[in-house]
Design an enzyme around this catalytic site. Structure first.
Site, PDB file in Angstrom:
ATOM      1  CG  ASP B 195      34.068  28.926  49.696  1.00 50.57           C
ATOM      2  OD1 ASP B 195      34.239  29.868  48.915  1.00 50.57           O
ATOM      3  OD2 ASP B 195      34.340  27.741  49.432  1.00 50.57           O
ATOM      4  CG  ASP B 341      33.559  31.430  43.768  1.00 45.92           C
ATOM      5  OD1 ASP B 341      34.384  30.718  43.212  1.00 45.92           O
ATOM      6  OD2 ASP B 341      33.277  31.365  44.972  1.00 45.92           O
TER       7      ASP B 341
END
Lengths: 142, 420
Positions: B195, B341
């Protein structure tokens, strides 16, 4: 058309932070501005008409939950009986359809669950979900 | 003076926005912990997915073997995610938005229908719920169909869309907790690093995606959770008409913009589209992306898009996860958080729940702290930021500290009746 109603929102304590009651004007409670429950973030009236109609029609594909969402979404239309005369029939019919369908479905489910084998005989074992899942091996990976 | 005149404190405005993003994250984590503690009484279940193709963990291997195996699994997984994200960037570049949206709807249907159905079946079998197959099918069909509509169409009730996004996150996170233990932890760390790289590096796929979307003034079709914007009671009726345009760009004065903005919504892109039976493969791809709301009239409100990783969870041989994670700001300050997330936070907490509840509390606090830090950084930098690294780093750190240090300490204190 909402613009003409907007000034009425400036009446005391409009409370726009409360998104769920978009018609903050308690004095003129029969004239909500927004047809959707999202208030200013929702749809305008023209779009609402097409959405309400589309939800109502799709609900006939065995989707009572869609009817319920339709009623939830257009809650201000249901609640204030004089407003939005074009949208109201669809939402009303969705509410009726949801009630009827869920009454039928829950009565069947309750009969099945409570009646059990005494009422249905051997077919109960063939219909109950955990046996069906075992037969088809749906949770075989566990 | 009446209440309208009281100036909004920082707590009112900022706190409200943070709460509106923290609440769904917490709910998702709570639901996953609940599922894990109810359904996982036996820890012997495992799934074959793309995250275990390199190595299948058995309890008899040595620690080093397990670690190397987990590392290989994670690398394979991250490689697949990278490839799929680049494919997504390519498709977006070639303006195949319709395809992406259809794919997203299809993936949502698979997740809600098949994964949700399987979890419901596990639940039914465990508790012997006397539900018949007709009712079950009708309920499941309703649930999945309305979920697809909620994700597919942007003009659905905000609460319904948000609820379904949280549910999708919960279902995928639960599936990820079924992976072997070492693989899960190394995978979390690997995804956090990915990420970081994908969002911040100039060559990262997510950064390219966001820049493409911003330059074209389009929405990224992806699954993104957008918090309801906070309305500010500044003045009278003038605000109402402007605020209409904030949430998901619903109303644009210029109609041509509406054609470009596809459902502001979420597109699930599935890298691996082998759809098999319920048992063999479930494809679940989720691309969580953050879109920014744009106000058509006030052009200074551009907010940084959120970047998410796409995640696909699958049960079967061709499982692939693409998760888009990231965080950004909507034009009215409405914060957007990628569905990836949600998923990875919940995986971390769910895995902690498989050990002990003390670890759950510690990890939850760590993740919330990490999310707060990320939000602060977001407000500071005003650009797309990865939401995973800080939270996952803190969460993993707190998990291992709790497991190896805190628990021993607390248990000994309790046993010796020394309490704080």
């Amino acid at each position: 058309m909402e613009a003409s109603q907007a000034p009425s929102n400036a009446t005391p304590n409009p409370n726009p932070n409360n998104d769920f009651t978009n018609n903050g004007n308690s004095i003129l409670s029969s004239t909500p501005v927004w047809p959707t429950i999202d208030g200013p973030f929702g749809l305008s009236e023209e779009e609402s008409l097409s959405y309400a109609r589309r939800f109502y029609k799709f609900g006939y594909a065995l989707l009572p939950w869609l009817w319920a969402v339709n009623c939830f979404y257009f809650w201000p239309v249901l609640r204030h009986s004089r407003s939005f005369p074009r949208i109201r029939p669809y939402v009303l019919r969705s509410a009726v359809g949801f009630t009827v369908f869920s009454a039928l479905l829950s009565s069947w489910a309750l009969t099945f669950a409570i009646g059990g084998e005494r009422l249905f005989g051997p077919i109960w074992d063939q219909l109950v979900m955990y046996n069906v899942a075992d037969q088809l091996g749906l949770t075989g990976w566990s | 003076m009446d209440q309208n005149q009281r100036p909004k404190t920082l707590l009112d405005s900022l706190g409200e926005e943070i709460i509106r993003i923290l609440a769904p994250v917490s709910i998702c984590m709570f639901l996953v912990v609940l599922l894990v503690s109810i359904l996982n009484s036996n820890s012997s279940t495992s799934v074959t997915s793309i995250a275990t193709i390199a190595y299948a963990e058995t309890s008899s291997d040595s620690s080093w073997d397990k670690f190397v195996g987990a590392l290989l699994n994670s690398l394979a997984f991250v490689a697949v995610v990278t490839v799929v994200t680049f494919i997504l960037v390519l498709l977006f570049y070639l303006r195949c938005t319709k395809f992406l949206k259809i794919y997203m709807g299809f993936s949502s249907f698979v997740v809600l229908g098949f994964m949700g159905g399987e979890i419901a079946l596990i639940f039914i079998e465990k508790f012997s719920v006397p539900i018949d197959c007709i009712t079950f099918l009708v309920v499941l069909f309703n649930f999945a169909a309305v979920g697809v509509l909620a994700v597919f169409m942007s003009q659905m009730a905000i609460f319904v869309t948000q609820g379904y996004l949280v549910l999708i996150g919960m279902l995928v996170a639960y599936w990820f907790t079924l992976l072997p233990e070492w693989t899960t932890w190394v995978l979390l760390v690997a995804m956090a690093l990915y990420d970081l790289a994908a969002v911040l590096l100039p060559v990262g796929p997510l950064r390219l995606l966001v820049e493409l979307a911003v330059s074209r003034d389009e929405d990224i079709p992806a699954l993104v959770y957008e918090a309801r914007p906070v309305t500010h009671r500044d003045s009278g009726s003038g605000e109402n008409t402007v605020q209409r345009r904030v949430w998901r760009e619903r109303r644009n004065v210029r109609q041509d913009l509406e054609d470009n903005l596809n459902l502001n919504g979420n597109v699930v892109s599935d890298a691996n589209s082998s759809v098999g039976t319920v048992q063999s493969s479930h494809n679940d791809t989720r691309i969580a992306r953050v879109e920014e709301g744009q106000v058509s009239e006030r052009d200074a409100e551009l907010s940084a898009p959120l970047i998410d990783h796409r995640m696909n969870g699958q049960d079967g041989t061709s499982a692939e996860s693409l998760v888009l994670e990231g965080m950004g700001l909507g034009s009215s300050g409405a914060i957007k958080l990628g569905l990836g997330d949600f998923i990875f936070y919940s995986v971390l907490v769910g895995r902690a729940a498989m050990y002990d509840f003390m670890a759950v509390y510690a990890c939850y606090l760590a993740i919330v702290a990490g999310l707060g830090i990320t939000l602060m950084l977001l407000a500071f930098y005003q650009k797309a930021l990865p939401a995973l690294p800080v939270s996952i780093a803190l969460g993993v750190l707190f998990y291992f500290l709790t497991r190896f240090l805190l628990e021993v300490f607390i248990v000994q204190c309790s046993l010796n009746l020394v309490m704080f």
